[in-house]
Design a protein around this motif. Structure first.
Motif, PDB file in Angstrom:
ATOM      1  N   GLU A   1       3.397 -37.114  44.776  1.00 25.32           N
ATOM      2  CA  GLU A   1       2.378 -36.838  45.788  1.00 25.32           C
ATOM      3  C   GLU A   1       0.998 -36.994  45.175  1.00 25.32           C
TER       4      GLU A   1
ATOM      5  N   ASP B   1      -2.886 -36.825  46.342  1.00 24.67           N
ATOM      6  CA  ASP B   1      -3.832 -36.463  47.400  1.00 24.67           C
ATOM      7  C   ASP B   1      -3.143 -36.300  48.754  1.00 24.67           C
ATOM      8  N   HIS B   2      -2.051 -35.553  48.769  1.00 22.18           N
ATOM      9  CA  HIS B   2      -1.291 -35.237  49.984  1.00 22.18           C
ATOM     10  C   HIS B   2      -0.581 -36.441  50.590  1.00 22.18           C
ATOM     11  N   SER B   3      -0.419 -37.510  49.833  1.00 23.82           N
ATOM     12  CA  SER B   3       0.237 -38.694  50.379  1.00 23.82           C
ATOM     13  C   SER B   3       1.009 -39.413  49.277  1.00 23.82           C
TER      14      SER B   3
ATOM     15  N   SER C   1       6.234 -32.612  46.196  1.00 29.12           N
ATOM     16  CA  SER C   1       5.866 -33.799  46.999  1.00 29.12           C
ATOM     17  C   SER C   1       6.231 -33.669  48.474  1.00 29.12           C
TER      18      SER C   1
ATOM     19  N   ARG D   1       4.363 -33.006  51.168  1.00 31.37           N
ATOM     20  CA  ARG D   1       3.473 -33.721  52.097  1.00 31.37           C
ATOM     21  C   ARG D   1       3.669 -35.226  51.979  1.00 31.37           C
ATOM     22  N   ALA D   2       3.852 -35.705  50.769  1.00 36.00           N
ATOM     23  CA  ALA D   2       4.081 -37.143  50.576  1.00 36.00           C
ATOM     24  C   ALA D   2       5.374 -37.582  51.250  1.00 36.00           C
TER      25      ALA D   2
ATOM     26  N   HIS E   1       4.801 -37.863  54.929  1.00 34.72           N
ATOM     27  CA  HIS E   1       4.031 -39.069  55.215  1.00 34.72           C
ATOM     28  C   HIS E   1       4.902 -40.309  55.089  1.00 34.72           C
TER      29      HIS E   1
END
Length: 196
Positions: A75, A77-79, A115, A117-118, A121
């Motif tokens: 992950e 920056d949140h992605s 990870s 949030r990643a 996404h």
């Protein structure tokens, strides 16, 4: 069963690579798993000659010949990392090998969230019309504090996380088998890709 495991970063010290290597060896009796690196694939840029780089075609061929795909992402920056997004752009704009391909998402991070949030996404990206992968539902393997998760031999040391991974992997094997059986029963014509 033949699976492709994509290391979703170009970092040479990635714990996602360690995680996939552990999966490769730990489940060797259940599936043949080939690790694939993406660090040599250039950033996506629509080529003037409309020809994708050779590395993209090689990856596409590996995906097409596999029964299923595992993607492990860190992950940033949140992605997901830019290099992984770029690879998915190449695949979606060229041969589209992930369409209807069973995919399991895993992820490792040095922080506590593993990870999450990643991965969320990545699921959104894989659901895009030009990618349209068959993402294994209700399953995510999150490995937090991954810098301390492996011993010197690359073994995952937390027995609870190993047990969790074994459950998810067994479900993925079933998901791949059922998905491919359903797809084999369908008669669909894949549209040819056009740059226009």
């Amino acid at each position: 069963m033949k699976l492709i495991a994509i290391v979703g970063t170009n970092s040479v010290r990635s714990t996602n690579r360690k995680l996939l290597k552990f999966i490769q060896t730990h489940f060797a009796e259940q599936a043949s798993i080939e690790l694939v690196e993406i660090d040599d694939i250039p950033a996506f840029n629509e080529p003037s000659d409309r020809q994708a780089p050779t590395q993209v075609q090689i990856l596409s061929d590996k995906i097409l010949s596999a029964d299923g795909v595992i993607i492990s992402t860190p992950e940033y920056d949140h992605s997901i990392p830019a290099v992984l997004k770029s690879v998915l752009e190449w695949l979606s704009y060229t041969t589209q090998p992930l369409i209807d391909k069973p995919v399991l998402i895993t992820g490792a991070s040095l922080g506590s969230l593993g990870s999450s949030r990643a991965q969320a996404h990545l699921k959104q990206i894989l659901d895009a019309p030009e990618i349209k992968a068959r993402i294994m539902p209700s399953a995510e393997f999150l490995l937090g504090h991954s810098g301390q998760a492996f011993d010197d031999e690359g073994q995952l040391t937390n027995s609870e996380k190993v047990a969790e991974l074994e459950t998810i992997f067994a479900e993925f094997i079933q998901f791949v088998e059922i998905t491919n059986q359903l797809l084999a029963a369908q008669t669909k014509t894949k549209q040819a890709f056009s740059w226009k």
